[in-house]
Design an enzyme around this catalytic site. Structure first.
Site, PDB file in Angstrom:
ATOM      1  N   ARG A  20       0.762  -1.202  -0.211  1.00 39.02           N
ATOM      2  CA  ARG A  20       0.101  -0.063   0.214  1.00 39.02           C
ATOM      3  C   ARG A  20       0.811   1.302   0.148  1.00 39.02           C
ATOM      4  O   ARG A  20       0.330   2.344  -0.552  1.00 39.02           O
ATOM      5  CB  ARG A  20      -0.993  -0.126   1.164  1.00 39.02           C
ATOM      6  CG  ARG A  20      -2.160  -0.928   0.883  1.00 39.02           C
ATOM      7  CD  ARG A  20      -2.891  -1.372   2.333  1.00 39.02           C
ATOM      8  NE  ARG A  20      -4.082  -2.108   1.877  1.00 39.02           N
ATOM      9  CZ  ARG A  20      -4.832  -2.585   2.877  1.00 39.02           C
ATOM     10  NH1 ARG A  20      -4.714  -2.245   3.844  1.00 39.02           N
ATOM     11  NH2 ARG A  20      -6.001  -3.472   2.365  1.00 39.02           N
ATOM     12  N   TYR A  74      -6.194  -1.491  -6.870  1.00 33.58           N
ATOM     13  CA  TYR A  74      -5.699  -2.574  -6.467  1.00 33.58           C
ATOM     14  C   TYR A  74      -4.930  -2.297  -4.863  1.00 33.58           C
ATOM     15  O   TYR A  74      -5.100  -1.209  -4.580  1.00 33.58           O
ATOM     16  CB  TYR A  74      -4.839  -3.285  -7.231  1.00 33.58           C
ATOM     17  CG  TYR A  74      -3.486  -2.603  -7.942  1.00 33.58           C
ATOM     18  CD1 TYR A  74      -3.011  -1.215  -7.226  1.00 33.58           C
ATOM     19  CD2 TYR A  74      -2.889  -2.938  -9.025  1.00 33.58           C
ATOM     20  CE1 TYR A  74      -1.987  -0.615  -7.989  1.00 33.58           C
ATOM     21  CE2 TYR A  74      -1.988  -2.372  -9.776  1.00 33.58           C
ATOM     22  CZ  TYR A  74      -1.239  -1.128  -9.177  1.00 33.58           C
ATOM     23  OH  TYR A  74      -0.439  -0.624  -9.748  1.00 33.58           O
ATOM     24  N   GLU A  75      -4.615  -3.546  -4.176  1.00 37.56           N
ATOM     25  CA  GLU A  75      -3.965  -3.403  -3.066  1.00 37.56           C
ATOM     26  C   GLU A  75      -5.206  -2.842  -1.954  1.00 37.56           C
ATOM     27  O   GLU A  75      -4.695  -2.196  -0.801  1.00 37.56           O
ATOM     28  CB  GLU A  75      -2.714  -2.675  -2.858  1.00 37.56           C
ATOM     29  CG  GLU A  75      -1.586  -3.212  -3.520  1.00 37.56           C
ATOM     30  CD  GLU A  75      -1.431  -4.727  -3.226  1.00 37.56           C
ATOM     31  OE1 GLU A  75      -1.697  -5.201  -2.291  1.00 37.56           O
ATOM     32  OE2 GLU A  75      -1.084  -5.430  -4.320  1.00 37.56           O
ATOM     33  N   GLY A  76      -6.109  -3.132  -2.098  1.00 37.09           N
ATOM     34  CA  GLY A  76      -7.550  -2.392  -1.439  1.00 37.09           C
ATOM     35  C   GLY A  76      -8.010  -1.112  -1.867  1.00 37.09           C
ATOM     36  O   GLY A  76      -6.990  -0.009  -2.119  1.00 37.09           O
TER      37      GLY A  76
END
Length: 578
Positions: A300, A436-438
């Site tokens: 993140r 992406y990545e949350g």
């Protein structure tokens, strides 16, 4: 033409990350000023010379799946070999496993330069650094000894395998299984079976092996996210002496056809089609999500870094075009000759906004990285502050990347909407980063739920208090920080969970702008005191734009942050659909 933003990076490392203070510790003593400067200049030159020329061909030709193998355009393999041989992958990795043990902030700089040069290619080392972090923190001594040295060198790459067709952000719904092997050469390991989607650099031939970190369920696993375990699953089996054995029972069955990042193979991965995919448990059973979050937290930060990367590249391209494109006389000028469009006020506005937003995101990036490094040195308050900053950086940083890339298209005008100029590629590439990545909504939710209550609210409260204490002469920034502090207190003490989540995205943007503005103000003071003479002309102006334009805009989000959820549910879902 890509030029590394070396001067601004060095300023951010010095002022925001506090690299000289970090070098005063025993652990990071090697990060003395001369070494840090050499690294920043060296990786910038490498990225510009070897990775940047592959950016356009990567977009046009992309990764391909042919005869069961993923291939990249000509030049990628050699550029990756050179990257590995020059030691760039090992920068911030632990020294006991072959890394250089330098601060995380310098590792972020390596990725910033590589990603600005080639956004899609940079996802390969970015995922590997996260996998290294997860194994280093949660793996056994034997796993660390077996996998880390070659992952740290870059000879082997790493991935994370979370998402499944029926389980996106809800990892508790995943179905991939792991069954213990009780006899034979793989006794004590596990047979993995399942399908994962959206696996970045899930297969390729640039590295000798691909080490997959896979979330799966053991036979006795409880339901939901508490029943998830983490497994290391190599593309090629690894013998005890580190040499490679035969191919594991896993494969890329297809590549996603994406809006952007075409040179990054985003794979649908199938594990155990023949019933013989073997992996090892990492950490304790049913504790895989906690271990994977180590990798996700790293990722993140590095995805927030991608906002800086695409912002820098798009800004450079837009400035170059605006200086060359001649059109119309300057309004109000007695000279009616056509001028480069950079002379027109609205184009200047767009360019200055692009530059100020990119520098603000960079300041937030290196401040976050510096807090992570202090946490590594044992500073608990810095570690907690770093946790609060991660969702701000990931969410706002990637939103900035999209906005700046969009402005880049606008500066190019009609030429930005066609592919030849490259402006469209920046916009297409940037759009994945808020997802992406949350997703950025998940980042905002994390900030107003878990991070809001960190240390009973003291972690976030102290951050805003520090900004107010340091920025007294900047009324708008002080007001923004005070407002953030008030909203955080309301969310923590009075708001319902729905109200918090309804205001989470605007609040996250407000908080990020407050921190970025603070760090930019600190940069301006440093430049005024003689630091970074190369930025003496531009930095006061970009900081001034940020404080007088961007900060007041963020203040305007307060009504949204406090607005509550009632209006969102005033219309039934069926009526919205109709």
């Amino acid at each position: 033409m890509y030029r590394p933003a070396t001067a601004d990076q060095l300023l951010a490392l010095k002022v925001c990350a506090g690299i000289e203070e970090l070098a005063g510790s025993e652990r990071f003593a090697a990060a003395e000023p001369e070494m840090a400067e050499a690294i920043v200049e060296g990786i910038g030159q490498f990225a510009a010379g070897e990775w940047a020329p592959l950016n356009r061909v990567g977009d046009l030709e992309g990764a391909k799946l042919q005869n069961g193998n993923v291939t990249l355009p000509d030049g990628f393999a050699q550029a990756y070999r050179n990257y590995v041989e020059q030691g760039w992958n090992s920068m911030a990795a632990p020294a006991e496993h072959g890394g250089q043990g330098l601060p995380f902030a310098l590792g972020c700089n390596v990725l910033e330069n590589l990603g600005t040069a080639n956004f899609a290619f940079n996802l390969l080392p970015m995922l590997t650094t996260g996998a290294i972090d997860a194994i280093e923190q949660h793996g056994s001594a034997a796993q660390k000894a077996l996998y880390l040295p070659k992952m740290i060198s870059g000879e082997w790459s790493g991935t994370m395998n979370l998402t499944e067709p029926q389980a996106g952000s809800d990892l508790g719904a995943l179905r991939t299984t792991a069954v213990p092997v009780t006899e034979g050469e793989h006794a004590g390991k596990y047979r993995i079976a399942g399908t994962k989607i959206f696996i970045t650099w899930g297969d390729h031939e640039l590295a000798a092996n691909v080490i997959h970190l896979v979330l799966a369920r053991l036979p006795d696993a409880p339901k939901g996210s508490r029943g998830i375990s983490l497994f290391v699953v190599p593309k090629y089996h690894v013998h005890a002496d580190g040499t490679l054995g035969g191919r594991n029972d896993l494969r890329a069955v297809s590549l996603e056809h994406k809006l952007g990042i075409h040179a990054s193979p985003t794979c649908v991965m199938s594990f155990g089609d023949g019933g013989e995919c073997v992996g090892e448990l990492v950490g304790a059973p049913h504790r895989g999500l906690m271990a994977m979050f180590t990798m996700m937290n790293n990722a993140r930060i590095n995805v927030g870094n991608q906002g800086v990367q695409i912002g820098e590249r798009a800004t450079q391209a837009a400035v170059a075009y605006a200086m060359e494109r001649v059109q119309s006389a300057r309004a109000g000028s007695p000279d009616k000759s056509a001028v480069p469009i950079i002379e027109h006020p609205d184009v200047r506005r767009m360019l200055l906004r692009m530059k100020a937003l990119t520098e603000g995101a960079r300041a937030l990036l290196y401040y976050t990285a510096g807090q992570v490094d202090r946490g590594t040195l044992g500073d608990a308050a810095a570690a907690a502050r770093g946790e609060c900053l991660v969702p701000m950086l990931k969410a706002w940083g990637t939103d900035i990347g999209v906005e700046v890339a969009s402005l880049g298209v606008q500066v190019h005008g009609g030429m930005g909407f066609v592919e030849e100029t490259g402006a469209a590629q920046h916009y297409r590439d940037a759009r994945i980063a808020p997802i992406y990545e949350g997703t950025n909504g998940i980042q905002a939710a994390d900030l107003v739920t878990r991070k809001l209550g960190l240390e009973n609210g003291a972690a976030l409260d102290a951050l805003f208090a520090d900004i107010v204490r340091d920025c007294g002469e900047e009324a708008a920034l002080t007001e923004l920080s005070d407002t953030c502090r008030e909203i955080a207190r309301w969310m923590r003490e009075d708001a319902s969970i729905d109200d918090r989540l309804a205001g989470s995205v605007p609040f996250t943007s407000m908080a990020a702008v407050a921190v970025a503005g603070w760090q930019m103000l600190r940069q301006a003071r440093a430049v005024e005191a003689g630091a970074a003479p190369a930025l003496a002309v531009t930095k006061p102006v970009t900081v001034g734009y940020f404080l007088r334009r961007v900060v007041p805009e963020a203040l305007g989000l307060a009504a949204s942050a406090r607005g509550g959820a009632d209006l969102l549910y005033a219309v039934p879902a069926e009526a919205l659909a109709g």
